[in-house]
Write a protein that holds these residues in place. Structure first.
Motif, short mmCIF file in Angstrom:
data_model
loop_
_atom_site.label_atom_id
_atom_site.label_comp_id
_atom_site.label_asym_id
_atom_site.label_seq_id
_atom_site.Cartn_x
_atom_site.Cartn_y
_atom_site.Cartn_z
N LYS A 71 0.89 -1.25 0.06
CA LYS A 71 -0.04 0.02 -0.06
C LYS A 71 0.85 1.13 -0.01
CE LYS A 71 -4.17 -2.00 2.12
NZ LYS A 71 -5.15 -2.05 3.43
N ALA A 72 0.56 2.35 -0.91
CA ALA A 72 1.33 3.27 -1.26
C ALA A 72 1.58 4.07 0.19
CB ALA A 72 0.71 4.29 -2.18
N GLU A 73 0.19 4.50 0.86
CA GLU A 73 0.14 5.19 2.03
C GLU A 73 1.33 4.68 3.27
OE1 GLU A 73 -3.41 2.94 2.12
OE2 GLU A 73 -2.27 3.78 0.89
N LYS A 74 1.21 3.19 3.38
CA LYS A 74 2.08 2.73 4.14
C LYS A 74 3.62 2.89 3.95
CE LYS A 74 -1.07 1.10 7.43
NZ LYS A 74 -1.03 1.73 8.75
N ARG A 75 3.73 2.64 2.72
CA ARG A 75 5.13 2.82 2.04
C ARG A 75 5.60 4.14 2.60
NH1 ARG A 75 4.27 1.50 -2.66
NH2 ARG A 75 3.92 3.57 -3.69
N LYS A 76 5.09 5.39 2.24
CA LYS A 76 5.26 6.50 2.65
C LYS A 76 5.44 6.87 4.21
CE LYS A 76 3.23 8.77 -1.47
NZ LYS A 76 4.49 8.86 -2.21
N GLU A 77 4.80 6.31 4.95
CA GLU A 77 4.61 6.59 6.33
C GLU A 77 6.06 5.74 6.99
OE1 GLU A 77 1.21 4.76 8.18
OE2 GLU A 77 -0.08 6.15 7.37
N ILE A 78 6.40 4.39 6.44
CA ILE A 78 7.27 3.66 7.04
C ILE A 78 8.47 4.41 6.45
CG2 ILE A 78 8.71 1.83 6.70
CD1 ILE A 78 5.99 0.27 6.13
N ILE A 79 8.76 4.99 5.21
CA ILE A 79 9.97 5.68 4.79
C ILE A 79 10.28 6.70 5.68
CG2 ILE A 79 10.77 7.11 2.95
CD1 ILE A 79 11.44 4.08 2.58
N ALA A 80 9.06 7.69 5.96
CA ALA A 80 9.09 8.95 6.60
C ALA A 80 9.64 8.71 7.87
CB ALA A 80 8.03 9.59 6.81
N HIS A 81 9.28 7.49 8.69
CA HIS A 81 9.56 7.19 9.93
C HIS A 81 11.09 6.58 10.33
CE1 HIS A 81 8.91 6.13 14.21
NE2 HIS A 81 9.41 4.83 14.04
N LEU A 82 11.46 5.68 9.08
CA LEU A 82 12.84 5.53 8.90
C LEU A 82 13.85 6.48 9.13
CD1 LEU A 82 15.06 3.04 8.73
CD2 LEU A 82 14.41 3.11 5.94
N GLY A 83 13.29 7.37 8.11
CA GLY A 83 13.93 8.75 7.77
C GLY A 83 14.22 9.32 9.23
N ALA A 84 13.24 9.34 9.99
CA ALA A 84 13.27 10.03 11.35
C ALA A 84 14.18 9.38 12.26
CB ALA A 84 11.93 10.19 11.85
N LEU A 85 14.43 8.13 12.13
CA LEU A 85 15.26 7.30 13.01
C LEU A 85 16.70 7.17 12.68
CD1 LEU A 85 13.10 3.92 13.23
CD2 LEU A 85 13.65 5.58 15.09
N MET A 86 16.85 7.56 11.32
CA MET A 86 18.27 7.73 10.73
C MET A 86 18.85 8.89 11.26
SD MET A 86 17.54 6.20 7.01
CE MET A 86 19.11 6.26 6.34
N GLU A 87 20.26 8.85 11.68
CA GLU A 87 20.92 9.98 12.33
C GLU A 87 21.84 10.48 10.85
OE1 GLU A 87 23.51 8.75 15.53
OE2 GLU A 87 21.89 7.35 16.16
N LYS A 88 22.43 11.62 11.17
CA LYS A 88 23.12 12.38 10.11
C LYS A 88 24.31 11.26 9.85
CE LYS A 88 25.71 16.19 8.88
NZ LYS A 88 26.06 17.70 9.39
N GLY A 89 24.28 11.12 8.35
CA GLY A 89 25.28 9.98 7.78
C GLY A 89 24.60 8.78 7.53
N ASP A 90 23.52 8.30 8.22
CA ASP A 90 22.94 7.16 7.81
C ASP A 90 22.58 7.09 6.25
OD1 ASP A 90 23.39 6.94 10.52
OD2 ASP A 90 21.25 6.22 11.23
N THR A 91 22.42 5.85 5.95
CA THR A 91 21.84 5.47 4.48
C THR A 91 21.18 4.23 4.34
OG1 THR A 91 23.88 4.63 3.72
CG2 THR A 91 23.70 6.99 3.63
N VAL A 92 20.64 4.13 3.32
CA VAL A 92 20.08 2.72 2.99
C VAL A 92 21.03 2.23 2.09
CG1 VAL A 92 17.84 1.25 2.03
CG2 VAL A 92 17.65 3.30 3.46
N LYS A 93 21.71 1.06 2.56
CA LYS A 93 22.86 0.34 1.83
C LYS A 93 22.30 -0.66 0.83
CE LYS A 93 26.69 -1.21 0.69
NZ LYS A 93 27.70 -0.78 -0.35
N MET A 94 21.04 -1.14 1.69
CA MET A 94 20.46 -2.37 0.73
C MET A 94 19.05 -2.49 0.78
SD MET A 94 21.68 -6.30 0.73
CE MET A 94 22.99 -6.31 -0.25
N LEU A 95 18.38 -2.62 -0.23
CA LEU A 95 16.91 -2.95 -0.20
C LEU A 95 16.75 -4.18 -0.64
CD1 LEU A 95 14.07 -0.59 -1.17
CD2 LEU A 95 13.89 -2.90 -1.97
N VAL A 96 16.11 -5.27 0.04
CA VAL A 96 16.04 -6.60 -0.15
C VAL A 96 14.23 -6.82 -0.35
CG1 VAL A 96 16.18 -9.07 0.39
CG2 VAL A 96 18.01 -7.35 1.03
N HIS A 97 13.87 -7.20 -1.31
CA HIS A 97 12.41 -7.31 -1.65
C HIS A 97 12.20 -9.04 -1.73
CE1 HIS A 97 8.83 -8.13 -3.98
NE2 HIS A 97 8.67 -6.82 -3.55
#
Length: 263
Positions: A71-97
């Motif tokens: 679901k698109a709305e859940k995807r956006k919510e999760i990415i926003a929350h993950l972004g908030a959890l990530m500190e400066k310099g954090d990155t998504v190195k790998m996306l596993v589907h």
């Protein structure tokens, strides 16, 4: 190798069981921060939480959410929350589907019981298109690592015909096509995209395939090692594709089947 202070996250879609869970365990042991998105019933949560405990101990950071990743709305919510959890310099190195949500209906059956166009659309959306949508969401949020890896799981059903596997076969072929296109068009952003083709692996999703026990026995006989693939075999391959030495591998299918597909 990532360490316990790693700024690199592995985002796993479908990480509460099977290949996704094995991958989470493997990557956590190498100190990556782990984000798992899964969709499970409340009755299964005790088992899942127990499975997550060791991952929490090993991972640099850990975040899990029980939500519908399609679901698109859940995807956006999760990415926003993950972004908030990530500190400066954090990155998504790998996306596993590793989303396994599809129809196993036969094409030749009574009306209402046969595979419908809607069944194919739902399977394609969950098992192929959602991978591309999640990658685009990560890019839009500017969370990607300069050397980001995208890994998804395909199967021999991409070419081998299996009764009842039609919808999933469509999704696997589409997944591979999207992977090739991303490898080409997102290369300038540092993205490398590959599919891992696992051999027959005994997971909950595999058990749903009609005549799965017969398929399993056949795979054992075909495999030079006389056994089927384990989730850990596949997780090991994913880890190898995360390494610096694998950064020139992109847009292809990596077989992790012990030679099962040789005959």
């Amino acid at each position: 190798m990532a360490g316990k202070t790693s700024r690199q996250w592995v985002l796993i879609l479908g990480g509460s069981k099977g290949l996704g869970l094995a991958t989470a365990r493997k990557m956590a042991k190498h100190g990556y921060a782990i984000c798992i998105v899964h969709r499970d019933r409340r009755a299964d949560m005790e088992r899942i939480e127990k499975a997550f405990e060791q991952i929490k101990r090993d991972a640099a950071k850990f975040y899990a959410v029980n939500a519908d990743a399609v679901k698109a709305e859940k995807r956006k919510e999760i990415i926003a929350h993950l972004g908030a959890l990530m500190e400066k310099g954090d990155t998504v190195k790998m996306l596993v589907h590793s989303i396994a949500k599809g129809s196993m209906k036969p094409m030749n059956a009574d009306s209402g019981l046969h595979l419908s166009a809607q069944d194919i659309e739902i399977t394609f959306k969950a098992m192929a298109l959602s991978m591309y949508e999640w990658v685009q969401e990560v890019l839009a949020a500017k969370l990607q690592d300069p050397d980001m890896r995208v890994i998804s799981f395909t199967s021999e059903g991409n070419t081998r015909v299996i009764p009842g596997y039609g919808a999933v076969s469509v999704a696997k072929v589409a997944l591979e096509a999207l992977t090739r296109s991303m490898a080409l068009e997102l290369a300038s952003l540092g993205v490398k995209a590959n599919c891992v083709q696992a051999g027959i692996t005994e997971t909950g999703s595999f058990a749903m395939i009609p005549n799965s026990e017969i398929i399993k026995q056949s795979a054992k006989e075909r495999n030079p090692s006389g056994r089927i693939t384990t989730p850990e075999d596949v997780a090991n391959t994913v880890y190898l594709l995360s390494l610096e030495e694998a950064k020139w591998i992109t847009g292809t299918i990596i077989k992790a089947d012990g030679g099962e597909s040789l005959r």
